[in-house]
Design a protein around this motif. Structure first.
Motif, PDB file in Angstrom:
ATOM      1  N   PRO A  38      29.844  11.861  23.926  1.00 21.22           N
ATOM      2  CA  PRO A  38      31.024  11.385  23.209  1.00 21.22           C
ATOM      3  C   PRO A  38      30.670  10.214  22.292  1.00 21.22           C
ATOM      4  O   PRO A  38      29.909   9.316  22.669  1.00 21.22           O
ATOM      5  CB  PRO A  38      31.970  10.946  24.329  1.00 21.22           C
ATOM      6  CG  PRO A  38      31.496  11.674  25.543  1.00 21.22           C
ATOM      7  CD  PRO A  38      30.022  11.815  25.380  1.00 21.22           C
ATOM      8  N   ARG A  39      31.221  10.229  21.092  1.00 18.56           N
ATOM      9  CA  ARG A  39      30.982   9.132  20.160  1.00 18.56           C
ATOM     10  C   ARG A  39      31.609   7.843  20.666  1.00 18.56           C
ATOM     11  O   ARG A  39      31.048   6.764  20.514  1.00 18.56           O
ATOM     12  CB  ARG A  39      31.543   9.503  18.784  1.00 18.56           C
ATOM     13  CG  ARG A  39      31.473   8.366  17.762  1.00 18.56           C
ATOM     14  CD  ARG A  39      32.030   8.783  16.418  1.00 18.56           C
ATOM     15  NE  ARG A  39      32.169   7.636  15.541  1.00 18.56           N
ATOM     16  CZ  ARG A  39      31.193   7.151  14.772  1.00 18.56           C
ATOM     17  NH1 ARG A  39      30.001   7.714  14.795  1.00 18.56           N
ATOM     18  NH2 ARG A  39      31.415   6.105  13.995  1.00 18.56           N
ATOM     19  N   ALA A 181      27.384   5.507  16.061  1.00 14.70           N
ATOM     20  CA  ALA A 181      28.425   5.517  17.088  1.00 14.70           C
ATOM     21  C   ALA A 181      28.699   4.120  17.627  1.00 14.70           C
ATOM     22  O   ALA A 181      29.838   3.788  17.968  1.00 14.70           O
ATOM     23  CB  ALA A 181      28.026   6.452  18.228  1.00 14.70           C
ATOM     24  N   ALA A 182      27.669   3.279  17.702  1.00 14.44           N
ATOM     25  CA  ALA A 182      27.861   1.919  18.216  1.00 14.44           C
ATOM     26  C   ALA A 182      28.794   1.117  17.312  1.00 14.44           C
ATOM     27  O   ALA A 182      29.531   0.247  17.783  1.00 14.44           O
ATOM     28  CB  ALA A 182      26.514   1.220  18.357  1.00 14.44           C
ATOM     29  N   ALA A 216      39.843   7.841  12.838  1.00 13.78           N
ATOM     30  CA  ALA A 216      39.173   8.885  13.618  1.00 13.78           C
ATOM     31  C   ALA A 216      38.584   8.308  14.900  1.00 13.78           C
ATOM     32  O   ALA A 216      38.693   8.911  15.979  1.00 13.78           O
ATOM     33  CB  ALA A 216      38.081   9.549  12.779  1.00 13.78           C
ATOM     34  N   ASP A 217      37.972   7.130  14.804  1.00 12.96           N
ATOM     35  CA  ASP A 217      37.403   6.524  16.011  1.00 12.96           C
ATOM     36  C   ASP A 217      38.488   6.062  16.971  1.00 12.96           C
ATOM     37  O   ASP A 217      38.331   6.169  18.192  1.00 12.96           O
ATOM     38  CB  ASP A 217      36.493   5.351  15.629  1.00 12.96           C
ATOM     39  CG  ASP A 217      35.114   5.812  15.180  1.00 12.96           C
ATOM     40  OD1 ASP A 217      34.677   6.895  15.612  1.00 12.96           O
ATOM     41  OD2 ASP A 217      34.474   5.087  14.387  1.00 12.96           O
ATOM     42  N   LEU A 218      39.586   5.556  16.441  1.00 17.26           N
ATOM     43  CA  LEU A 218      40.663   5.118  17.328  1.00 17.26           C
ATOM     44  C   LEU A 218      41.324   6.319  18.009  1.00 17.26           C
ATOM     45  O   LEU A 218      41.708   6.240  19.188  1.00 17.26           O
ATOM     46  CB  LEU A 218      41.695   4.314  16.537  1.00 17.26           C
ATOM     47  CG  LEU A 218      42.513   3.325  17.369  1.00 17.26           C
ATOM     48  CD1 LEU A 218      41.632   2.231  17.938  1.00 17.26           C
ATOM     49  CD2 LEU A 218      43.634   2.715  16.540  1.00 17.26           C
ATOM     50  N   ALA A 219      41.443   7.422  17.298  1.00 20.24           N
ATOM     51  CA  ALA A 219      41.987   8.633  17.913  1.00 20.24           C
ATOM     52  C   ALA A 219      41.060   9.139  19.016  1.00 20.24           C
ATOM     53  O   ALA A 219      41.520   9.583  20.076  1.00 20.24           O
ATOM     54  CB  ALA A 219      42.198   9.707  16.850  1.00 20.24           C
TER      55      ALA A 219
END
Length: 290
Positions: A38-39, A181-182, A216-219
């Protein structure tokens, strides 16, 4: 108004367009299942029981401007334009424009004219951000703590302008590359800390970013079970659609309870009542301060 709670968020799904290598086959489709990582991982922090009491919401057209507009322009626009809410940059060390007019008296008079507000805070940006004019970055090792610190600054800005408990303020995280991803994890950690800090002070948390990066990252964080997450999501996708449907990339189950703002067109000049402003166009179905 009800807000999306963590249990509902965990069950929500995000519809994402898979990146391809030009053959129409995604890397994910050909990689072994065991290699999938997972990202974004879940991060949870203590939160007050339930989001702050809702003070105001709005559904309809809005605009944001880099500098708070003259009151004469707001008077002209209130009677002649379709807009009912205005985005204003209330705080943050990396605001792009000066705010010579933005005072508590300006807010009082604009409110009396009938405007609602979308307060915005522009502070630290993603560690991998490529913006040279916003050089201050989130430190991944201290992201949640920095988010809480930014919330303190944002609350101070809101109070100075007369915005009381229950008002939202939207954290502005500009678009960033999705290679690391970090970097996305640091944005999520920072945002969770930001939300925790705002809730502790009695204010509502908002988050603004590009649909293809910060949002997108928050979702993904919502799907992973992170909390607390913002009470309002303001996504930028300049697709000319004045709606909050998610532009085909945001699941209808995420931030679905009157919690969305869509910036759908940017950098345009409009004139109403003889007053011209340079604005971004938005459609709102979510938290405002009024």
């Amino acid at each position: 108004m009800r807000y999306l709670r963590p249990a509902a968020i965990v069950a929500a799904s995000l519809v994402l367009l898979l990146a391809t290598d030009g053959t129409g086959v995604s890397d994910e489709a050909t990689a072994p299942a065991a290699a999938a990582v997972p990202r974004i991982r879940a991060v949870t922090l203590p939160d007050r029981p339930g989001p702050p009491k809702v003070r105001d919401g709005y559904a309809g057209p809005a605009f944001d401007a880099c500098t708070a507009p003259p009151l004469d322009a707001l008077r002209a626009w209130r009677g002649a334009s379709p807009y009912g809410a205005v985005g204003i940059y209330t705080s943050g060390s990396q605001r792009g424009c000066g705010q010579p007019r933005l005072t508590a008296e300006w807010v009082r008079q604009a409110r009396a004219i009938g405007w609602r507000f979308l307060p915005v805070h522009v502070g630290l940006q993603a560690p991998c951000s490529e913006l040279t004019h916003k050089p201050e970055r989130i430190d991944p090792a201290h992201a949640a703590q920095q988010g809480r610190q930014e919330a303190v600054e944002a609350v101070r800005g809101l109070r100075a302008l007369g915005f009381g408990v229950g008002s939202p303020v939207y954290l502005d995280i500009e678009a960033y590359p999705m290679r690391d991803a970090a970097c996305g994890q640091a944005v999520v950690d920072f945002t969770v800390g930001w939300t925790q800090g705002l809730h502790a002070a009695g204010y509502r948390s908002g988050f603004y970013s590009s649909l293809n990066s910060g949002v997108a990252d928050l979702a993904a964080a919502a799907r992973a079970g992170s909390s607390p997450l913002p009470d309002g999501l303001w996504y930028a996708r300049w697709d000319e659609h004045a709606d909050t449907a998610g532009s085909g990339a945001l699941s209808p189950d995420l931030w679905a309870l009157h919690q969305r703002v869509h910036q759908y067109h940017g950098n345009v000049e409009e004139t109403y009542g003889g007053a011209t402003l340079s604005i971004d166009r938005n459609h709102v179905d979510g938290p405002t301060a009024g």
